[in-house]
Design an enzyme around this catalytic site. Sequence first.
Site, PDB file in Angstrom:
ATOM      1  N   ASP A  96      28.831 -82.288  38.843  1.00  0.00           N
ATOM      2  CA  ASP A  96      28.661 -83.560  39.543  1.00  0.00           C
ATOM      3  C   ASP A  96      27.336 -84.174  39.102  1.00  0.00           C
ATOM      4  OD1 ASP A  96      30.952 -83.098  41.019  1.00  0.00           O
ATOM      5  OD2 ASP A  96      29.893 -82.518  42.843  1.00  0.00           O
ATOM      6  N   SER A 236      18.767 -81.189  40.107  1.00  0.00           N
ATOM      7  CA  SER A 236      18.333 -80.728  38.798  1.00  0.00           C
ATOM      8  C   SER A 236      18.977 -81.590  37.712  1.00  0.00           C
ATOM      9  CB  SER A 236      18.718 -79.256  38.615  1.00  0.00           C
ATOM     10  OG  SER A 236      18.266 -78.475  39.698  1.00  0.00           O
TER      11      SER A 236
END
Length: 281
Positions: A96, A236
């Site tokens: 995602d 991240s």
Amino acid sequence: MRKKSQNDPSVEFLYNTAAGRCILKFLMNIHADRLMVRFLWSPLSRFVIKGYARKHGIPLTDEQRKQFRSFRDFFARKDSSLTVDQTPGHLISPCDGWLSAYKIQKDSTFAIKNSTYRISDFLQDEELAKTYEDGSCLIFRLCASDYHHYCYIDHGYQGNVHEIPGVLHSVQPIVCEKLPVFVLNKRAWTLLTTEHFGPVVQTEIGAFVVGGIVNPKTSGRFTKGEEKGHFELAGSTIILLFQKGKMQLRSDLIEQLRKSEEVRVRYGSYIGDACGKKADA
């Protein structure tokens, strides 16, 4: 055209104001992120789960919430409902996130906002970097609300995982405008010899309070959609490097990226196609 993604207000303050930068320097000097990681791994953090899930629109019943021993357990949870496009030659998103795409120049560099990145600095491997001249760089920026597991984009063979130590700056857009975070931050890269896209470098990049980049497989064969690893605790980034003439993004995504810097993609979704014949793997 999508609405422009926003930075977290706390990150805006820390990186965009004089007072915030002083506080940020202090926090990094005392390794405050490590203290936060310890807290989020502990049972004391369970109370954070309910509010976090509500804020980010993550469906979670009270019964499910009680099953987690800590915030880390909640964040690293697995999703068994994921679907992966298995069409041969289709490139899938490994995670995602918000996708952006850049051309790798003849001198093995790519430019993002105010930072120019040399592939050799990014990978710390001069010879490998040269093989990606004129290729493509895809960047997937994961937000706090995203599912933080990631998968392999094709069938193939994985080489060794190369871990590069570094600091843990935020990877939100405002920080990328001010600092070359992709060569400053802790990261782990792997050379994937894929069936349809040739040699692909996948790099996972840590961020503030991430707490870990977990890649269980050290080498060996993999299958498309198989989980490669996961991040722990916060947003991240994943970067994919493709050699020249190996991959083409979907035309509608290219058009969307002409209008905006990032486009939303989902784990396992079809985002591009292989160019040319099937590669040996």
